[in-house]
Design a protein around this motif. Structure first.
Motif, PDB file in Angstrom:
ATOM      1  N   GLN A  27       0.845  -1.196   0.000  1.00 52.54           N
ATOM      2  CA  GLN A  27       0.000   0.000   0.000  1.00 52.54           C
ATOM      3  C   GLN A  27       0.874   1.237   0.000  1.00 52.54           C
ATOM      4  N   THR A  28       0.268   2.334  -0.374  1.00 49.90           N
ATOM      5  CA  THR A  28       0.959   3.615  -0.356  1.00 49.90           C
ATOM      6  C   THR A  28      -0.014   4.714   0.023  1.00 49.90           C
ATOM      7  N   ASN A  29       0.512   5.740   0.596  1.00 48.25           N
ATOM      8  CA  ASN A  29      -0.267   6.957   0.793  1.00 48.25           C
ATOM      9  C   ASN A  29       0.637   8.149   0.546  1.00 48.25           C
ATOM     10  N   TYR A  30       0.033   9.191   0.012  1.00 48.94           N
ATOM     11  CA  TYR A  30       0.760  10.416  -0.301  1.00 48.94           C
ATOM     12  C   TYR A  30       0.795  11.310   0.919  1.00 48.94           C
ATOM     13  N   LEU A  31       1.995  11.746   1.281  1.00 48.89           N
ATOM     14  CA  LEU A  31       2.196  12.632   2.431  1.00 48.89           C
ATOM     15  C   LEU A  31       2.381  14.055   1.897  1.00 48.89           C
TER      16      LEU A  31
END
Length: 89
Positions: A27-31
């Motif tokens: 998974q990834t999330n944009y910071l």
């Protein structure tokens, strides 16, 4: 999936998850505040959770496409660090 990764950080889209089994996923999330992507994967229980921050969407895309293809390139394309946070919950 490509469109989803491309949309991260634009509008309401900030996270993408690709799983192959229960508790097995990348998974990834944009910071936005750091202009980075947090990329993590879990390969079973809490002691098998790893993460890394990466600077580009292209790295995220390459990791997701590799994971989807079922090859292991995603495992060596970044310097994963074990995330012990989930072991403490």
């Amino acid at each position: 999936m490509i469109d989803l990764i491309e949309s991260l950080g634009k509008g309401d889209h900030s996270i993408a998850i690709l799983g192959s089994a229960d508790q097995v996923y990348i998974q990834t999330n944009y910071l936005a505040d750091r202009d980075l992507f947090n990329l993590d994967y879990r390969d079973g229980g809490p002691s098998r959770h790893y993460q890394v921050n990466v600077p580009t969407r292209e790295i995220v895309m390459a990791a997701f496409l590799s994971y989807l293809a079922g090859d292991d390139r995603w495992r060596t394309m970044v310097a994963w660090e074990r995330d012990t946070h989930y072991e403490e919950l």
